[in-house]
Write a protein that holds these residues in place. Structure first.
Motif, PDB file in Angstrom:
ATOM      1  N   GLN A  13       1.976  -6.646   4.313  1.00 51.14           N
ATOM      2  CA  GLN A  13       1.153  -7.785   4.741  1.00 51.14           C
ATOM      3  C   GLN A  13       0.988  -8.808   3.611  1.00 51.14           C
ATOM      4  N   GLU A  14       0.777  -8.308   2.394  1.00 55.16           N
ATOM      5  CA  GLU A  14       0.684  -9.217   1.237  1.00 55.16           C
ATOM      6  C   GLU A  14       1.978 -10.028   1.091  1.00 55.16           C
ATOM      7  N   LEU A  15       3.120  -9.363   1.270  1.00 52.41           N
ATOM      8  CA  LEU A  15       4.401 -10.049   1.138  1.00 52.41           C
ATOM      9  C   LEU A  15       4.620 -11.056   2.266  1.00 52.41           C
ATOM     10  N   ARG A  16       4.154 -10.739   3.475  1.00 51.28           N
ATOM     11  CA  ARG A  16       4.279 -11.698   4.587  1.00 51.28           C
ATOM     12  C   ARG A  16       3.477 -12.967   4.287  1.00 51.28           C
ATOM     13  N   LEU A  17       2.280 -12.784   3.754  1.00 47.95           N
ATOM     14  CA  LEU A  17       1.462 -13.943   3.392  1.00 47.95           C
ATOM     15  C   LEU A  17       2.131 -14.760   2.292  1.00 47.95           C
ATOM     16  N   LYS A  18       2.723 -14.064   1.319  1.00 50.18           N
ATOM     17  CA  LYS A  18       3.432 -14.750   0.250  1.00 50.18           C
ATOM     18  C   LYS A  18       4.654 -15.484   0.799  1.00 50.18           C
ATOM     19  N   MET A  19       5.330 -14.882   1.793  1.00 47.19           N
ATOM     20  CA  MET A  19       6.496 -15.536   2.384  1.00 47.19           C
ATOM     21  C   MET A  19       6.083 -16.843   3.058  1.00 47.19           C
ATOM     22  N   LEU A  20       4.944 -16.843   3.737  1.00 48.39           N
ATOM     23  CA  LEU A  20       4.462 -18.086   4.347  1.00 48.39           C
ATOM     24  C   LEU A  20       4.164 -19.141   3.281  1.00 48.39           C
ATOM     25  N   GLU A  21       3.602 -18.714   2.171  1.00 46.80           N
ATOM     26  CA  GLU A  21       3.337 -19.631   1.073  1.00 46.80           C
ATOM     27  C   GLU A  21       4.651 -20.203   0.520  1.00 46.80           C
ATOM     28  N   LEU A  22       5.640 -19.330   0.354  1.00 48.31           N
ATOM     29  CA  LEU A  22       6.950 -19.787  -0.123  1.00 48.31           C
ATOM     30  C   LEU A  22       7.599 -20.735   0.889  1.00 48.31           C
ATOM     31  N   TYR A  23       7.421 -20.442   2.155  1.00 54.23           N
ATOM     32  CA  TYR A  23       7.955 -21.295   3.219  1.00 54.23           C
ATOM     33  C   TYR A  23       7.327 -22.688   3.144  1.00 54.23           C
ATOM     34  N   GLN A  24       6.020 -22.728   2.913  1.00 55.00           N
ATOM     35  CA  GLN A  24       5.324 -24.019   2.812  1.00 55.00           C
ATOM     36  C   GLN A  24       5.856 -24.838   1.633  1.00 55.00           C
ATOM     37  N   LYS A  25       6.181 -24.151   0.523  1.00 50.87           N
ATOM     38  CA  LYS A  25       6.647 -24.843  -0.672  1.00 50.87           C
ATOM     39  C   LYS A  25       8.130 -25.215  -0.595  1.00 50.87           C
ATOM     40  N   PHE A  26       8.866 -24.543   0.277  1.00 56.17           N
ATOM     41  CA  PHE A  26      10.312 -24.754   0.363  1.00 56.17           C
ATOM     42  C   PHE A  26      10.598 -26.121   0.961  1.00 56.17           C
ATOM     43  N   ASP A  27      11.436 -26.859   0.284  1.00 54.80           N
ATOM     44  CA  ASP A  27      11.787 -28.198   0.747  1.00 54.80           C
ATOM     45  C   ASP A  27      13.108 -28.106   1.513  1.00 54.80           C
TER      46      ASP A  27
ATOM     47  N   TYR B  76       6.250 -11.357  -6.965  1.00 55.70           N
ATOM     48  CA  TYR B  76       4.875 -11.239  -6.478  1.00 55.70           C
ATOM     49  C   TYR B  76       4.479  -9.762  -6.335  1.00 55.70           C
ATOM     50  N   LEU B  77       5.365  -8.956  -5.751  1.00 52.59           N
ATOM     51  CA  LEU B  77       5.081  -7.523  -5.595  1.00 52.59           C
ATOM     52  C   LEU B  77       4.994  -6.845  -6.954  1.00 52.59           C
ATOM     53  N   LEU B  78       5.844  -7.223  -7.865  1.00 48.92           N
ATOM     54  CA  LEU B  78       5.795  -6.656  -9.208  1.00 48.92           C
ATOM     55  C   LEU B  78       4.448  -6.950  -9.861  1.00 48.92           C
ATOM     56  N   ASP B  79       3.948  -8.166  -9.691  1.00 48.01           N
ATOM     57  CA  ASP B  79       2.623  -8.513 -10.226  1.00 48.01           C
ATOM     58  C   ASP B  79       1.527  -7.667  -9.590  1.00 48.01           C
ATOM     59  N   ILE B  80       1.608  -7.452  -8.286  1.00 44.26           N
ATOM     60  CA  ILE B  80       0.621  -6.620  -7.587  1.00 44.26           C
ATOM     61  C   ILE B  80       0.630  -5.213  -8.157  1.00 44.26           C
ATOM     62  N   LEU B  81       1.812  -4.637  -8.307  1.00 50.59           N
ATOM     63  CA  LEU B  81       1.925  -3.261  -8.798  1.00 50.59           C
ATOM     64  C   LEU B  81       1.435  -3.127 -10.234  1.00 50.59           C
ATOM     65  N   LYS B  82       1.683  -4.124 -11.056  1.00 52.83           N
ATOM     66  CA  LYS B  82       1.207  -4.072 -12.442  1.00 52.83           C
ATOM     67  C   LYS B  82      -0.313  -4.108 -12.508  1.00 52.83           C
ATOM     68  N   LYS B  83      -0.932  -4.840 -11.604  1.00 55.38           N
ATOM     69  CA  LYS B  83      -2.395  -4.935 -11.581  1.00 55.38           C
ATOM     70  C   LYS B  83      -3.030  -3.637 -11.106  1.00 55.38           C
ATOM     71  N   GLU B  84      -2.271  -2.830 -10.376  1.00 51.15           N
ATOM     72  CA  GLU B  84      -2.816  -1.614  -9.786  1.00 51.15           C
ATOM     73  C   GLU B  84      -2.534  -0.371 -10.622  1.00 51.15           C
ATOM     74  N   ARG B  85      -2.465  -0.511 -11.916  1.00 53.04           N
ATOM     75  CA  ARG B  85      -2.264   0.664 -12.763  1.00 53.04           C
ATOM     76  C   ARG B  85      -3.392   1.645 -12.499  1.00 53.04           C
ATOM     77  N   PRO B  86      -3.077   2.926 -12.488  1.00 53.25           N
ATOM     78  CA  PRO B  86      -4.097   3.908 -12.120  1.00 53.25           C
ATOM     79  C   PRO B  86      -5.216   4.017 -13.149  1.00 53.25           C
ATOM     80  N   THR B  87      -6.417   4.075 -12.643  1.00 52.99           N
ATOM     81  CA  THR B  87      -7.592   4.322 -13.468  1.00 52.99           C
ATOM     82  C   THR B  87      -8.420   5.414 -12.805  1.00 52.99           C
ATOM     83  N   VAL B  88      -7.750   6.482 -12.401  1.00 54.80           N
ATOM     84  CA  VAL B  88      -8.394   7.560 -11.672  1.00 54.80           C
ATOM     85  C   VAL B  88      -9.133   8.459 -12.645  1.00 54.80           C
ATOM     86  N   SER B  89     -10.342   8.813 -12.306  1.00 50.78           N
ATOM     87  CA  SER B  89     -11.067   9.802 -13.096  1.00 50.78           C
ATOM     88  C   SER B  89     -11.520  10.906 -12.162  1.00 50.78           C
ATOM     89  N   LEU B  90     -11.564  12.106 -12.687  1.00 46.49           N
ATOM     90  CA  LEU B  90     -11.937  13.234 -11.841  1.00 46.49           C
ATOM     91  C   LEU B  90     -13.364  13.122 -11.344  1.00 46.49           C
TER      92      LEU B  90
END
Length: 177
Positions: free
Chosen positions: A40-54, A76-90
């Protein structure tokens, strides 16, 4: 130039395979826990790219748009994954959920042993090591996924896994049922 809702829907339908290809390229399978969220995030990004595409990606400039959108979605997906580094604590994990997650109900003693192991593990591992432990034991993540999350190589993940095994080797007797 403002693009109509019909054009946007057409782009989403025609280029949805590009979303799934981008996810596959990053090693995210349809069984991944957050697959639909990423899609879903990528679909939204695709619409944004579509808007910018001339140009007209539906007809005459389809190949140019595919190349443009492929790069944009990947980064864009790479940026999302980098932001989601695990910070899990027991301490943040609901032990009852973990204990009842198996397909069969474990005997009472097994649950006690597992809880004892998890409590001891918390004392032996840092928060980052605990996060790695949980990712390694989550079947929805591959080593490639984990390496991308930590932004290190797969051999480095193997080395960290060996260190975890060494640190936890003294606790293995707790898990004998």
């Amino acid at each position: 130039m403002r693009k109509s809702l019909v054009e946007k829907e057409s782009v989403l339908l025609q280029f949805d395979p590009l979303v799934h290809k981008t996810l596959a390229r990053m090693g995210i399978r349809s069984s991944h826990l957050f697959y639909e969220d990423y899609a879903q995030e990528l679909r939204l990004k695709m619409l944004e790219l579509y808007q910018k595409f001339d140009g007209n990606p539906v007809d005459t400039e389809r190949y140019q748009f595919v190349a443009y959108a492929s790069k944009g979605l990947y980064w864009y997906l790479l940026d999302i994954l980098k932001k989601e580094r695990p910070t899990v604590s027991l301490s943040a994990i609901d032990f009852e959920t973990v204990l009842n997650a198996s397909t069969h109900q474990a005997p009472y003693q097994s649950q006690v042993n597992l809880l004892a192991f998890m409590t001891s593990m918390q004392k032996h591992l840092t928060l980052e090591e605990q996060g790695l432990f949980w990712l390694l034991n989550d079947s929805s993540f591959t080593l490639k996924d984990i390496a991308q999350i930590y932004d290190i190589s797969i051999p480095a993940i193997h080395k960290r896994k060996v260190k975890l095994q060494e640190k936890l080797s003294s606790l293995k007797n707790i898990l004998k049922f």
